[in-house]
Design an enzyme around this catalytic site. Structure first.
Site, mmCIF file in Angstrom:
data_model
loop_
_atom_site.group_PDB
_atom_site.id
_atom_site.type_symbol
_atom_site.label_atom_id
_atom_site.label_comp_id
_atom_site.label_asym_id
_atom_site.label_seq_id
_atom_site.Cartn_x
_atom_site.Cartn_y
_atom_site.Cartn_z
ATOM 1 N N GLU A 131 0.819 -1.213 0.000
ATOM 2 C CA GLU A 131 0.000 0.000 0.000
ATOM 3 C C GLU A 131 0.854 1.266 0.000
ATOM 4 O O GLU A 131 0.552 2.234 -0.696
ATOM 5 C CB GLU A 131 -0.958 -0.001 1.194
ATOM 6 C CG GLU A 131 -1.897 -1.191 1.260
ATOM 7 C CD GLU A 131 -2.650 -1.455 -0.027
ATOM 8 O OE1 GLU A 131 -2.860 -0.519 -0.813
ATOM 9 O OE2 GLU A 131 -3.036 -2.613 -0.265
ATOM 10 N N HIS B 125 -5.110 -6.458 -11.145
ATOM 11 C CA HIS B 125 -4.501 -7.394 -10.213
ATOM 12 C C HIS B 125 -4.046 -8.675 -10.913
ATOM 13 O O HIS B 125 -3.254 -9.446 -10.353
ATOM 14 C CB HIS B 125 -5.476 -7.739 -9.086
ATOM 15 C CG HIS B 125 -5.796 -6.584 -8.197
ATOM 16 N ND1 HIS B 125 -6.832 -5.718 -8.457
ATOM 17 C CD2 HIS B 125 -5.201 -6.132 -7.070
ATOM 18 C CE1 HIS B 125 -6.872 -4.786 -7.516
ATOM 19 N NE2 HIS B 125 -5.897 -5.020 -6.665
#
Length: 544
Positions: free
Chosen positions: A359, A446
């Protein structure tokens, strides 16, 4: 067990340990990464800039931006806006700019000017190759119509519930094809899994046709892992102790208490002994998040000379206990924060070191290459977070979580003990791409990230069967060729150099190949084994 702290950390001891880990990266491995590169830093390597030195370079670039625009041949209506700067050991600077046209932001107009120590421009890397020019800056379609259209797009996509369009802004869209006048509308709401949504919808200001859309909330699937007993930075507060690390830019950890908005409440403790190692203790997730953040900060500083996500010495924030049974985590650039859910049944907080690194790296990417979170550029954005998550995990040298080339191997999100993603052969997860094809841009980011993840593995370790840190890998290539790895230490430096000096908002896989080859040339030379290794690894995933 989930990590908890016994007492306040020793900053010097941990920082030294992380630095040593960086120097000894892969020491337990039997693959190519077992021996790190101990040679002196090459002339093309970036130097570590203090926040003051970086600010001075940005100020210089801002002072000279009009002259720079003239040097690189921009039109009279175009202006540069300074965004970031990287300086190499040989004095070369790579200054990143946004661009405006007649006062309007140009989306896809970002560029990097590569300037020699002498002041001469060596080259320019542009997100858009086309000349920036539109016939008129007067919109035929009004802002209200653009907002309504954007809300409809968000609702129809099925990704945004409770869609609410903000007031559109007029822009020049130059990220694909001929530049056109457009409206950019941000539609806020909630995605299917409870993640906040900030969907950017670009519509033609003359026809109302949708040109592009991308999601600004950059999220990754959970990597909840257990790191044993650890130490985290804290400080004396007004009453007890605050989970704030002043040695790392003031990074603070907040408790959302299952809310889905706001900053939350700063995590505090009476005696500086945090958590119990059990998810029922609300402090435990906060310890995991803070630990992951400090490891990531230390990795970027020790290995790449970058102090903080933006390189300005300022820490981000972490928010834990988001929502109820939320099985995800996300980065939001608008609050400069990472947010973590508590997983299935609120029993598996997604607050491990690699999810923190993943992140935080979205933040680094946002401050540098800023690849759009859609299509091939989105896959590269997501892969960058996976790549540096693996790098942080290897460099952490945590005995409870030894480095590997798998993503989410501890969380058991599939219910069968399998990892969420594999870097040596991404298709083993059932969805990710091993190699590039013409359809790569139409795949969820993803899963299209698998191409770059596979490239990074091949570049680091090479193809074929091997065992690293007790994990067996067997990486194929698209054309059946044998690829020799150059070592993870060098692969990390090449990817970071490309990200900060050559990638742009529109970088696709072809451009990523060019950018990493330029980075390898800067760092090791055009005739080096490293340069040839980059070329071979891209060929191994069908990017030529």
């Amino acid at each position: 067990m989930t990590p908890h702290i016994s007492r306040k950390r020793s900053t010097l001891a941990i920082a030294t340990a992380v630095a040593a880990g960086a120097l000894l990266a892969g020491g337990l491995a039997t693959g190519a990464s077992a021996q790190p590169d101990r040679a002196a830093a090459p002339s093309g390597a970036p130097v570590a800039l203090s926040s003051t030195a970086r600010a001075d370079l940005l100020q210089d670039a801002n002072t000279e931006k009009a002259a720079t625009a003239e040097k690189i041949g921009l039109g009279a209506k175009e202006k540069l806006v300074v965004r970031d700067v990287v300086k190499d050991r040989d004095g070369t600077t790579h200054t990143r700019y946004e661009r405006t046209y007649d006062g309007l932001p140009v989306l896809g107009g970002d560029l990097v000017v590569h300037t020699a120590k002498s002041g001469s421009v060596k080259s320019v890397t542009k997100a858009a190759k086309a000349t920036i020019k539109v016939a008129s800056t007067s919109a035929k379609v009004g802002a209200k119509s653009a907002a309504k259209s954007a809300e409809s797009t968000a609702s129809k996509s099925g990704d945004t519930k409770k869609a609410d369009a903000q007031t559109p802004r007029k822009v020049v869209w130059a990220a694909s094809g001929k530049p056109v006048l457009a409206h950019e509308t941000v539609v806020t709401g909630v995605q299917k899994d409870g993640t906040p949504s900030k969907l950017h919808v670009i519509t033609d200001a003359a026809t109302g046709k949708k040109l592009f859309q991308y999601q600004a909330i950059e999220n990754g699937a959970g990597h909840s892992q257990y790191s044993g007993d650890v130490e985290v930075g804290s400080k004396k507060g007004t009453s007890g102790f605050d989970l704030t690390d002043d040695t790392r830019g003031g990074h603070s950890t907040y408790d959302l208490a299952h809310g889905q908005s706001g900053e939350g409440k700063l995590v505090t403790d009476d005696d500086d002994t945090w958590g119990t190692g059990k998810p029922e203790d609300v402090q435990t997730a906060a310890v995991d998040a803070a630990y992951g953040a400090q490891l990531t900060w230390d990795y970027y500083k020790a290995v790449h000379g970058r102090e903080g996500i933006k390189g300005d010495g300022k820490g981000a924030t972490s928010r834990v206990h988001y929502g109820n049974a939320y099985v995800n985590a996300f980065w939001d650039d608008s609050c400069f924060c990472m947010t973590y859910g508590d997983g299935e049944g609120d029993k598996k907080p997604l607050t491990s070191m690699d999810v923190a690194a993943h992140e935080m790296t979205h933040g680094v990417t946002s401050a540098t290459g800023n690849m759009e979170y859609s299509g091939e550029s989105g896959g590269l954005n997501e892969a960058t977070s996976d790549i540096f998550a693996a790098a942080v995990e290897f460099n952490a040298k945590n005995p409870e979580d030894i480095g590997d080339y798998m993503v989410g191997e501890k969380i058991d999100i599939n219910g069968d003990g399998s990892p969420l993603r594999y870097m040596d052969k991404p298709s083993k997860d059932g969805s990710s791409l091993d190699n590039w094809s013409a359809d790569a841009g139409n795949v969820d980011v993803h899963y299209s990230s698998g191409i770059a993840n596979h490239f990074f593995y091949l570049l680091s370790e090479g193809s074929g069967a091997k065992e690293i840190n007790g994990v067996k890998y067997d990486s194929p290539t698209a054309d059946g060729s044998k690829v020799e790895g150059i070592g993870r230490d060098k692969a990390e430096k090449i990817w970071f150099k490309a990200l900060t000096s050559y990638f742009t908002t529109t970088t696709d896989y072809k451009a990523a190949r060019e950018g990493t080859l330029s980075a390898a040339k800067d760092l090791y030379g055009a005739d080096s084994a490293e340069y040839k290794g980059v070329d071979a690894a891209w060929a191994g995933v069908n990017v030529k």
